[in-house]
Structures are given as structure tokens and as C-alpha cells.
Scaffold this motif. Sequence first.
Motif, short mmCIF file in Angstrom:
data_model
loop_
_atom_site.label_atom_id
_atom_site.label_comp_id
_atom_site.label_asym_id
_atom_site.label_seq_id
_atom_site.Cartn_x
_atom_site.Cartn_y
_atom_site.Cartn_z
N ALA A 18 60.75 -21.63 -14.97
CA ALA A 18 61.66 -21.44 -13.83
C ALA A 18 62.73 -22.52 -13.76
CB ALA A 18 60.87 -21.40 -12.53
N ILE A 19 62.43 -23.73 -14.24
CA ILE A 19 63.44 -24.80 -14.15
C ILE A 19 64.22 -24.99 -15.44
CG2 ILE A 19 62.10 -26.01 -12.39
CD1 ILE A 19 61.52 -28.16 -14.58
N MET A 20 63.93 -24.17 -16.45
CA MET A 20 64.68 -24.27 -17.70
C MET A 20 66.11 -23.81 -17.49
SD MET A 20 61.83 -22.85 -20.40
CE MET A 20 62.82 -23.07 -21.88
N THR A 21 67.03 -24.48 -18.17
CA THR A 21 68.43 -24.07 -18.12
C THR A 21 68.60 -22.81 -18.96
OG1 THR A 21 69.07 -25.30 -20.10
CG2 THR A 21 69.16 -26.50 -17.98
N ALA A 23 70.53 -22.41 -21.43
CA ALA A 23 70.58 -22.82 -22.84
C ALA A 23 69.17 -23.10 -23.38
CB ALA A 23 71.46 -24.05 -23.01
N GLU A 24 68.33 -23.73 -22.56
CA GLU A 24 66.95 -23.99 -22.99
C GLU A 24 66.20 -22.68 -23.20
OE1 GLU A 24 65.93 -28.33 -21.01
OE2 GLU A 24 65.81 -26.53 -19.76
N LYS A 25 66.42 -21.73 -22.31
CA LYS A 25 65.75 -20.44 -22.46
C LYS A 25 66.24 -19.71 -23.71
CE LYS A 25 64.80 -19.73 -17.56
NZ LYS A 25 65.09 -18.95 -16.36
N GLU A 26 67.52 -19.77 -23.96
CA GLU A 26 68.10 -19.10 -25.12
C GLU A 26 67.61 -19.71 -26.43
OE1 GLU A 26 70.28 -16.35 -27.23
OE2 GLU A 26 70.07 -16.40 -25.06
N ASN A 27 67.37 -21.03 -26.42
CA ASN A 27 66.97 -21.74 -27.63
C ASN A 27 65.57 -22.32 -27.52
OD1 ASN A 27 69.62 -21.54 -29.00
ND2 ASN A 27 70.29 -22.72 -27.24
N ALA A 28 64.70 -21.67 -26.77
CA ALA A 28 63.36 -22.19 -26.51
C ALA A 28 62.57 -22.43 -27.79
CB ALA A 28 62.60 -21.25 -25.59
N ASP A 29 62.83 -21.63 -28.81
CA ASP A 29 62.07 -21.79 -30.05
C ASP A 29 62.51 -22.99 -30.87
OD1 ASP A 29 64.50 -20.38 -30.51
OD2 ASP A 29 63.73 -19.70 -32.46
N THR A 30 63.58 -23.69 -30.44
CA THR A 30 64.06 -24.84 -31.20
C THR A 30 63.98 -26.14 -30.39
OG1 THR A 30 66.36 -24.52 -30.52
CG2 THR A 30 65.64 -23.41 -32.54
N LEU A 31 63.38 -26.11 -29.21
CA LEU A 31 63.28 -27.33 -28.41
C LEU A 31 62.40 -28.35 -29.11
CD1 LEU A 31 62.80 -25.91 -24.79
CD2 LEU A 31 64.90 -26.72 -25.86
N GLY A 32 62.83 -29.61 -29.06
CA GLY A 32 62.07 -30.69 -29.69
C GLY A 32 61.01 -31.25 -28.77
N ASP A 33 60.22 -32.14 -29.33
CA ASP A 33 59.13 -32.76 -28.56
C ASP A 33 59.64 -33.47 -27.31
OD1 ASP A 33 57.32 -31.88 -30.44
OD2 ASP A 33 57.20 -33.79 -31.49
N GLU A 34 60.73 -34.22 -27.45
CA GLU A 34 61.26 -34.96 -26.30
C GLU A 34 61.74 -34.02 -25.20
OE1 GLU A 34 62.42 -35.53 -29.48
OE2 GLU A 34 61.19 -37.31 -29.86
N ILE A 36 60.61 -30.99 -24.62
CA ILE A 36 59.43 -30.37 -24.01
C ILE A 36 58.73 -31.36 -23.08
CG2 ILE A 36 57.15 -29.39 -24.49
CD1 ILE A 36 58.43 -28.11 -27.00
N GLU A 37 58.64 -32.63 -23.50
CA GLU A 37 58.02 -33.64 -22.65
C GLU A 37 58.81 -33.82 -21.35
OE1 GLU A 37 57.45 -37.24 -24.88
OE2 GLU A 37 56.20 -36.23 -26.36
N LYS A 38 60.15 -33.85 -21.45
CA LYS A 38 60.98 -34.00 -20.25
C LYS A 38 60.83 -32.79 -19.34
CE LYS A 38 65.69 -34.81 -18.61
NZ LYS A 38 65.41 -34.12 -17.39
N LEU A 39 60.83 -31.61 -19.92
CA LEU A 39 60.65 -30.39 -19.14
C LEU A 39 59.30 -30.41 -18.42
CD1 LEU A 39 61.68 -27.57 -18.36
CD2 LEU A 39 60.72 -26.73 -20.51
#
Length: 65
Positions: A18-21, A23-34, A36-39
Amino acid sequence: MLAAPSPDELEQLKRAVAIMTPAEKENADTLGDEQIEKLAADAKVDPANLAIFMNGYALHCKRVP
């Protein structure tokens, strides 16, 4: 062992998504560890469960039909 998320884990995942931007939703499969930790920190969810969910999603997106 694979298992479905518990009701509490599912609620945590819903809060994180729900709080993902957009862009984060569009590129969720490429998010890095940092990212994901921040999210996880921003959503106040278990970072390990969020990472497992995101890794599973990335694998699903990259599988060969």
C-alpha cells in the motif's frame, strides 16, 4: 518448506504494498535489498517476510513459460 502467509503476515504484506510508489510497484521484481529494507521499515513490517515475498514475486516474473 513452502507455506502460505499467516493472516498477520498477509496484513503486513498488504501494508507494505500500500505504501509502495507507482515506480516501485512497476519495478517490484528489480528492487534491491536496501530498497526492500527501507520499505519494510517504513511500513513497519518484518523485513525477512517482505524479502521472501519480493523474491518469490521476482522469480515468478522471470520464469520462462
